[in-house]
Design a protein around this motif. Structure first.
Motif, short mmCIF file in Angstrom:
data_model
loop_
_atom_site.label_atom_id
_atom_site.label_comp_id
_atom_site.label_asym_id
_atom_site.label_seq_id
_atom_site.Cartn_x
_atom_site.Cartn_y
_atom_site.Cartn_z
N VAL A 127 88.27 37.86 16.02
CA VAL A 127 87.51 38.47 17.12
C VAL A 127 87.39 37.49 18.30
N LEU A 128 87.14 36.21 17.99
CA LEU A 128 86.95 35.23 19.06
C LEU A 128 88.20 35.10 19.93
N THR B 219 86.71 37.98 28.37
CA THR B 219 86.01 38.57 29.51
C THR B 219 84.54 38.13 29.54
N ALA B 220 83.90 38.23 28.36
CA ALA B 220 82.49 37.87 28.29
C ALA B 220 82.28 36.42 28.71
N LYS B 221 83.20 35.56 28.25
CA LYS B 221 83.07 34.15 28.61
C LYS B 221 83.33 33.98 30.11
N VAL C 163 77.73 34.86 23.61
CA VAL C 163 79.01 35.48 23.31
C VAL C 163 79.19 35.60 21.80
N VAL C 164 78.92 34.50 21.09
CA VAL C 164 79.15 34.51 19.65
C VAL C 164 78.19 35.46 18.95
N LEU C 165 76.90 35.32 19.27
CA LEU C 165 75.92 36.08 18.51
C LEU C 165 75.85 37.54 18.91
N LYS C 166 76.02 37.81 20.23
CA LYS C 166 75.82 39.18 20.66
C LYS C 166 77.12 39.98 20.67
N HIS C 167 78.20 39.36 21.06
CA HIS C 167 79.44 40.13 21.21
C HIS C 167 80.36 40.02 20.00
#
Lengths: 323, 294
Positions: free
Chosen positions: A217-218, A225-227, A236-240
């Motif tokens: 996933v990462l 995009t999120a980053k 990013v890690v915890l929510k997405h």
């Protein structure tokens, strides 16, 4: 929250599966040499042919197989699992007495394994060559290869015999007195080692899978995009990422219910935990047919309910599964 | 396979046989090779150990619970004063024998069910997959405990009990592979030149579906060994057969005196299953070039 409701088709299918389990188990026990009459006559110290006939007649064992099977299934549908000649109790009572202990052990172990497994998996996925990652690999190998009863015995030797931190056996001390919290504390003290032992198998599975799915996933576009839009690494890690990498782990956890029960039988034996597993072993050695059938039925029930709950959890986590 | 990754301009080599390629990748994997070596050692000890170390595992040779090393007994003695080293060697035979035969049975049932379901689809698949789901619902260890207790605890029965409950994973993998492969062009080609269904299933599709099945089979040997250890730990195996799980189960009664007699067989099970799983992982990576480096 409508999507959480299991469909009627799913429930019907579960019921059919359960009836199939009943039929198979009953047929299997019927095929086996020896019957209840043998067990009873053994406990009486032997019986002549006439008495044996009488016993068989009393318990309906002289009726055709299909009639016996039909009666059994009919009774089970009315929550009557028969009578245990070994324990002199109705099987339903016997099982309901022991079920909470097993459920407590199994559910706590599953939750612990899931939470710690996911944490380890997430943490190590961010640094694939870091210390945590190697630790996950080690835990995974140990959890897979070490027989669970041996893990339990080692913990027992280490933490209740050599260093007497935890009790050796059972679920609660007879000497405990006081209010609810005193009892709860004593049970927790007894639970630590069995729960750790049982969760060790699954911790390995979950942490390894979570790491793999997290790493996948990462690497995906939406994370980039999120980053890129400036979210913090943590968010990013915890929510997405976590949300999307959870579903394979939950799916796997759902498939493990049967294995958890198998593990529980061994763990309960090691720690003399008064649950269904120890009951099953006693009943099997005593050839207590109604109890054996009842336990097989109940554990299949636990597995099926577990699967349905897993489906619901999956739908909750992953909108793609909601059709 | 290897040629696709070659930069332009290098001379074209003759493509290696796929199996040779797999073997080459396997050898590169140090953990897998170490696992394989350990495994070979264990098998050799199981086969030849008792020929050279002739102490009878059932003989009471010394005091009960002599610690390892005492009186020349490398692993000490058990609760009846029997030589643990001799017991361990006989136990290795049982573990390996049951592990291999149960895994064979698992794979045999799994491939048959999975191949039929994946190839024919429709009603056949529906029925077979329902049966598979049914067996997934059965609590495996409990069910095989009952089989062994009811029908006798001989080694063949233990093998059947393990095989009967653990084939579902192989069936699912086989089915998935068959569903993927059955519509490939080379299968249509084979069908077009008149290959019958059986030939299509087992000669045309199966060889290409094998890699994940082989990996799963390797892991199955490990879990069958664990399974047998569990059954004999619970004292449900044949009382006349020494096995690793049984040594643990018998000696745990006086666990404070006998922690070594519980630890040693456990280490043996652990190392054996670990070695098998390393080999399995190695095979997995070797068959799947994409997975290398993970």
């Amino acid at each position: 929250m409508k999507f959480l409701k299991p469909t009627l088709a799913r429930l019907t299918y579960a019921a059919l599966l359960l009836i199939a389990v009943l039929v198979l188990n009953f047929s299997m026990l019927h095929l086996a040499p020896g019957d209840v009459a043998d067990t009873i006559s053994q406990s009486m110290g032997g019986a002549d042919a006439e008495t044996m006939e009488q016993i068989r007649h009393d318990y309906g064992l002289d009726q055709p197989f299909v009639v016996q099977l039909g009666k059994y299934v009919w009774n089970v549908l009315h929550f009557d699992l028969g009578y245990s000649f070994f324990y002199n109790q109705p099987v339903t009572t016997l099982i309901l007495e022991r079920l909470p202990a097993t459920l407590l052990l199994v559910i706590t172990a599953q939750i612990l394994a899931l939470v710690v497994g996911v944490l380890l998996g997430v943490y190590s996925a961010r640094k694939p060559n870091g210390l945590a990652s190697h630790f996950v690999t080690l835990v995974a190998l140990f959890g897979y290869a070490a027989p669970v009863f041996w893990t339990g015995l080692l913990l027992l030797i280490a933490f209740s015999l050599k260093i007497p931190l935890f009790p050796v056996a059972g679920m609660i001390d007879v000497t405990v007195e006081g209010n609810f919290f005193d009892y709860a504390f004593d049970i927790i003290r007894h639970m630590v080692l069995p729960v750790l032992t049982l969760s060790s198998i699954f911790l390995a599975l979950y942490s390894r899978l979570c790491r793999a799915s997290m790493m996948e996933v990462l690497g995906s576009d939406y994370i980039r995009t999120a980053k890129a839009k400036g979210l913090s690494e943590k968010k990013v890690v915890l929510k997405h990422a976590l949300k999307n990498s959870l579903s394979p782990v939950v799916t796997l956890a759902g498939l493990q219910f049967s294995a958890v029960i198998s593990g529980a039988v061994l763990v309960e034996t090691v720690f003399s935990w008064p649950g269904l597993g120890t009951l099953a072993l006693e009943a099997i050695i005593a050839r207590d047919t109604p109890t054996i059938l009842g336990i097989l039925f109940f554990s299949a029930l636990v597995v099926i309910v577990g699967n349905i709950l897993t489906d619901m959890a999956l739908r909750f986590i992953d909108p793609r599964v909601r059709k | 396979m290897s040629q696709e990754n070659k930069p332009m301009g290098t001379e074209v080599e003759k493509a290696a046989h796929p199996l040779a390629e797999t073997a080459r990748m396997f050898i590169k994997n140090k953990a897998a090779v170490a696992g394989l070596i350990v495994l070979i050692l264990i098998v050799l000890i199981a086969i030849f150990g008792p020929m050279f170390y002739t102490t009878d595992p059932e003989d009471m040779v010394w005091m009960a619970y002599s610690p390892p090393g005492a009186e020349g007994f490398l692993f000490g003695t058990d609760y009846l004063g029997r030589d643990l080293l001799a017991q361990m060697m006989y136990g290795a035979r049982v573990s390996i024998l049951v592990g291999l035969s149960a895994a064979f049975m698992t794979v045999f049932i799994g491939i048959t069910v999975g191949a039929l379901a994946g190839f024919y689809q429709g009603i056949v698949e529906e029925i077979l997959m329902r049966i598979t789901e049914f067996f997934q619902v059965l609590p495996t260890l409990l069910f095989s405990m009952v089989i062994v207790a009811l029908f006798g605890a001989s080694l063949p029965m233990i093998t059947i009990a393990i095989g009967a409950v653990s084939w579902t994973a192989v069936a699912r993998i086989t089915r998935a592979e068959f569903m993927r492969i059955r519509n490939l062009e080379y299968v249509s080609a084979a069908r077009a030149i008149g290959a019958k269904n059986n030939r299509l299933m087992f000669r045309v599709i199966l060889p290409n579906a094998l890699p994940p099945i082989i990996v799963q089979a390797a892991l199955m040997v490990g879990s069958a060994i664990l399974f047998e250890a569990g059954l004999s730990f619970l004292n449900l195996s044949d009382p006349n057969i020494i096995s690793w799980g049984r040594i643990i189960g018998d000696n745990r009664v006086n666990i404070l005196d006998s922690s070594f007699a519980v630890t040693i067989p456990g280490i043996a099970i652990f190392v054996t299953v670990l070695a098998i799983s390393l080999v399995g992982d190695g095979l997995n990576d070797a068959f799947n070039p994409k997975l290398r480096g993970r």
